[in-house]
Design an enzyme around this catalytic site. Sequence first.
Site, PDB file in Angstrom:
ATOM      1  N   ASP A  97      43.038   9.538  14.276  1.00  0.00           N
ATOM      2  CA  ASP A  97      44.447   9.106  14.361  1.00  0.00           C
ATOM      3  C   ASP A  97      44.437   7.614  14.965  1.00  0.00           C
ATOM      4  OD1 ASP A  97      47.149  10.425  14.494  1.00  0.00           O
ATOM      5  OD2 ASP A  97      47.332   9.105  15.912  1.00  0.00           O
ATOM      6  N   TYR A 204      53.431   2.118  16.931  1.00  0.00           N
ATOM      7  CA  TYR A 204      54.150   2.158  15.715  1.00  0.00           C
ATOM      8  C   TYR A 204      55.142   1.056  15.571  1.00  0.00           C
ATOM      9  CZ  TYR A 204      52.281   6.614  15.613  1.00  0.00           C
ATOM     10  OH  TYR A 204      51.301   8.035  15.575  1.00  0.00           O
ATOM     11  N   HIS A 266      44.513  18.106  11.469  1.00  0.00           N
ATOM     12  CA  HIS A 266      44.439  16.624  11.937  1.00  0.00           C
ATOM     13  C   HIS A 266      43.607  16.539  13.163  1.00  0.00           C
ATOM     14  CE1 HIS A 266      45.839  12.401  12.396  1.00  0.00           C
ATOM     15  NE2 HIS A 266      46.190  13.025  13.347  1.00  0.00           N
TER      16      HIS A 266
END
Length: 291
Positions: A97, A204, A266
């Site tokens: 990630d 982000y 994930h």
Amino acid sequence: MRSTAVDGFELCYDRVGQGPGVVLLHGWPGDRIDYRDVVPLLADSAEVVVPDLRGFGDSDKHDADPAQQYSAAAQARSVAGLIEELGLRRPVVAGYDVGSRVAQALAAARPELVGALVLAPPLPGVGQRILGAHAQREFWYQAFHQLPLAEQLIDGEPQAVRDYLTHFWTHWSGPQYELDPAHLDHLVAVYGPPGAFTASIAWYRAGAGTVARSMAEVAPQRRQRVSVPTTVLWPEHDPLFPRTWSDRLGEFFSDTDIRFIDGVGHFLPMESPRLFAAAVTAARDRRSVAR
């Protein structure tokens, strides 16, 4: 333990074991505790360093321009500073990630500091496929994180944090994984205080997420590809990153070994800590032989 500040950010980190260096980088929504089951598998034969990245866990959280201070390049500067401060000699750097992106940025900018990479998605090569209908259904949160509404609804609200993070930990994981309630309690404790959630999504807002990166992605010239030996672990059940997106890795890395990992999603270090640790150990051993 806390690092010397880089760009005004100190990192909180754990350091255990003796031997060749290993640095483990966590994802969102997580922190250094993501590796709680991996570290004991490595610490008997390696010096393992596990930091909280900028804006996460117990590391510094500053109200700063995200593009300047929370991007992959900025995060990599802090990790590079930590490696140099601790005197680690070309450690294996592993991440998934956010941690994967930071490891890639570190290897691209400072290859002399990194002996090998072990990565799970995200990885480059997605390109315009990020605009596909399936991808857009999955990556909605990256646009949401750009809005002030995200912090208005979630930041400083522990129950909202719990509900929001639970969605990702259950939806992104594989079919056999069950989120440990104690781990969720820990995440709420570190993401729940005022400002903590907002700091975590600065990543982000820096344009470091997969959507922004993929839209701007250009394959480098051959001599500019990441040259550090790289092991890629690609899970079977990650809804964000289908295995078909692994087809262009050779355009971005000059030395890759890709392994498709069945049965997991994930959160690879939590879902399959033994496999993750084994990949790190193998990368470390190959590096030692090469030297």
